[in-house]
Write an enzyme that holds these catalytic residues in place. Structure first.
Site, PDB file in Angstrom:
ATOM      1  N   ARG A 107       0.736  -8.235  -7.275  1.00 16.31           N
ATOM      2  CA  ARG A 107       0.506  -7.837  -8.852  1.00 16.31           C
ATOM      3  C   ARG A 107       1.976  -7.807  -9.223  1.00 16.31           C
ATOM      4  O   ARG A 107       2.325  -7.868 -10.471  1.00 16.31           O
ATOM      5  CB  ARG A 107      -0.140  -6.489  -9.171  1.00 16.31           C
TER       6      ARG A 107
ATOM      7  N   GLU B  29      -7.384   2.752   7.247  1.00 19.73           N
ATOM      8  CA  GLU B  29      -7.745   1.257   6.690  1.00 19.73           C
ATOM      9  C   GLU B  29      -8.646   0.798   7.650  1.00 19.73           C
ATOM     10  O   GLU B  29      -8.295   0.523   8.907  1.00 19.73           O
ATOM     11  CB  GLU B  29      -6.574   0.360   6.211  1.00 19.73           C
TER      12      GLU B  29
ATOM     13  N   HIS C 226      -2.449   4.027   4.833  1.00 22.81           N
ATOM     14  CA  HIS C 226      -1.753   4.360   3.847  1.00 22.81           C
ATOM     15  C   HIS C 226      -1.584   5.872   3.722  1.00 22.81           C
ATOM     16  O   HIS C 226      -2.347   6.635   3.911  1.00 22.81           O
ATOM     17  CB  HIS C 226      -2.559   4.002   2.504  1.00 22.81           C
TER      18      HIS C 226
ATOM     19  N   CYS D 277       1.466  -4.584   2.141  1.00 20.08           N
ATOM     20  CA  CYS D 277       0.697  -3.597   3.264  1.00 20.08           C
ATOM     21  C   CYS D 277      -0.526  -4.455   3.918  1.00 20.08           C
ATOM     22  O   CYS D 277      -0.393  -4.620   5.203  1.00 20.08           O
ATOM     23  CB  CYS D 277       0.229  -2.436   2.699  1.00 20.08           C
TER      24      CYS D 277
END
Length: 213
Positions: free
Chosen positions: A89, A79, A165, A142
């Site tokens: 979400r 990342e 990830h 995350c």
């Protein structure tokens, strides 16, 4: 000292490969003579960042690599950037579902990883491990942890850190599923490779790994 973190299971998953990979990577690196500690973080906004900060205060690491699950991706994702936004979400494991909230009130809009992600990508490729530079860590726990990490490291000169990830494990998916996965040993070696790169690379390399969209 190296600090590795993974997450507890969340959503509908019974296991979280990030924590399994971190434990295995810890053992690999310890066998190579490195001082390494691993920490399982709760998949909870706020609580996860607090646990990470407490561990950094206790261990005073030189390198921190946090790892999370990105189900559906097929590669070890390095990342690039953490954003100051919690936008869930689905609820976290404590039932919280923040929407359009700052990770750190009044903090910068974003932080970049301080890991040498391009050199790490090259070393993953050399090792035959599928890797990529990712331009988004999402807006779930995350990214929350990634942003909290980089905010903490802004006041810890010389300490390098970032977020990775990993995909699903094959055993998490039904037979013949089209969803990508990666064996645990490959994930773990990928995490260990990123740590080795961070320890041995002062200045990152230039390597094309951007995204068109």
């Amino acid at each position: 000292m190296i600090l590795l973190t993974g997450f507890e299971p969340f959503g509908e998953d019974a296991v979280n490969p990030s924590w399994l990979a971190v434990q295995r990577a810890r053992d690999i690196l310890r066998n190579e003579g490195h001082a390494v500690e691993a920490l399982e973080l709760p998949c909870v906004f706020g609580r996860s960042a607090a646990a990470l900060n407490a561990a950094m205060d206790r261990l005073v690491p030189d390198v921190v690599v946090c790892v999370g699950l990105a189900g559906g991706r097929e590669r070890v994702s390095l990342e690039r950037v953490a954003i100051n936004c919690d936008d869930a979400r689905i609820p976290d494991n404590a039932g919280q579902r923040p929407i359009d909230q700052e990770v750190i009130k009044g903090g910068p809009a974003a932080y970049f990883s301080s890991l040498p992600i391009k050199a790490a990508l090259r070393n993953l490729q050399i090792a035959g491990i599928k890797g990529e530079v990712s331009q988004s860590a999402g807006t779930y726990v995350c990214n929350h942890v990634f942003y909290a990490l980089m905010h903490a490291l802004a006041s810890r000169p010389g300490v390098r850190g970032g977020f990775i990830h990993v995909p699903y494990l094959p055993e998490q998916l039904p037979p013949a599923a089209a969803t990508p996965s990666m064996p645990l040993e490959v994930m773990a070696e990928g995490v260990a490779s990123v740590v080795r790169t961070a320890l041995g690379t002062t200045t990152d390399i230039q390597l094309p790994a951007g995204a068109i969209h």
